[in-house]
Design a protein around this motif. Structure first.
Motif: not given
Length: 163
Positions: A22-24, A50, A54, A57
């Motif tokens: 999860n990038r966040d 990707w 993303e 979300s």
């Protein structure tokens, strides 16, 4: 040779784990951040897939049902254009169609505030009971075990002991 395009495109090894995180949360390493930047700069089908994942979300972060409806329609319009020309993104197009078909149910999540977490937890208990027993002789015994596991009988017995 499962994924030949990885070798042809020369994606870095850190990319595999970077796309799964999860990038966040901010738990990406420096090499994973670099790998994601290279992926987006590549502008290939993997990069588009990707980005589609993303951006999903963004819908979850909608504060109201009205905002969620707007975000879903906007998301579907923009992402539909991204997947139309690429045959590798056929599964993503299918996922977008599913979201479009169930958009109203997704919006209802904001109204109810409920999740299926409790059901998923109970299902895990039932699956554990099944694997522990390595099968039951008949369906009735398995159903009875599910009722015993899922019912509050254990909690009632614990309360009776403590009083």
């Amino acid at each position: 040779m499962r994924f030949p395009w990885r070798r042809e495109n020369g994606h870095p090894k850190a990319l595999r784990w970077a796309v799964l995180k999860n990038r966040d949360n901010g738990n990406l390493t420096a090499s994973q951040i670099t790998a994601l930047q290279e992926l987006v700069a590549d502008r290939g089908a993997t990069a588009d897939a990707w980005v589609i994942k993303e951006k999903l979300s963004w819908i979850q972060k909608a504060p109201t049902p009205r905002a969620a409806r707007w975000r879903i329609s906007n998301y579907l319009k923009v992402m539909r254009e991204a997947v139309t020309d690429q045959p590798l993104l056929t599964p993503m197009a299918k996922a977008l169609t599913t979201l479009e078909r169930h958009a109203e149910q997704v919006v209802r999540r904001w109204l109810s505030g409920l999740t299926n977490a409790r059901l998923e937890g109970m299902n895990g208990l039932f699956q554990a009971a099944r694997s522990r027993a390595r099968g039951y002789r008949n369906e009735t015994n398995f159903i009875a075990m599910i009722y015993l596991i899922g019912s509050p009988v254990g909690r009632l017995l614990d309360q009776a002991k403590s009083t």
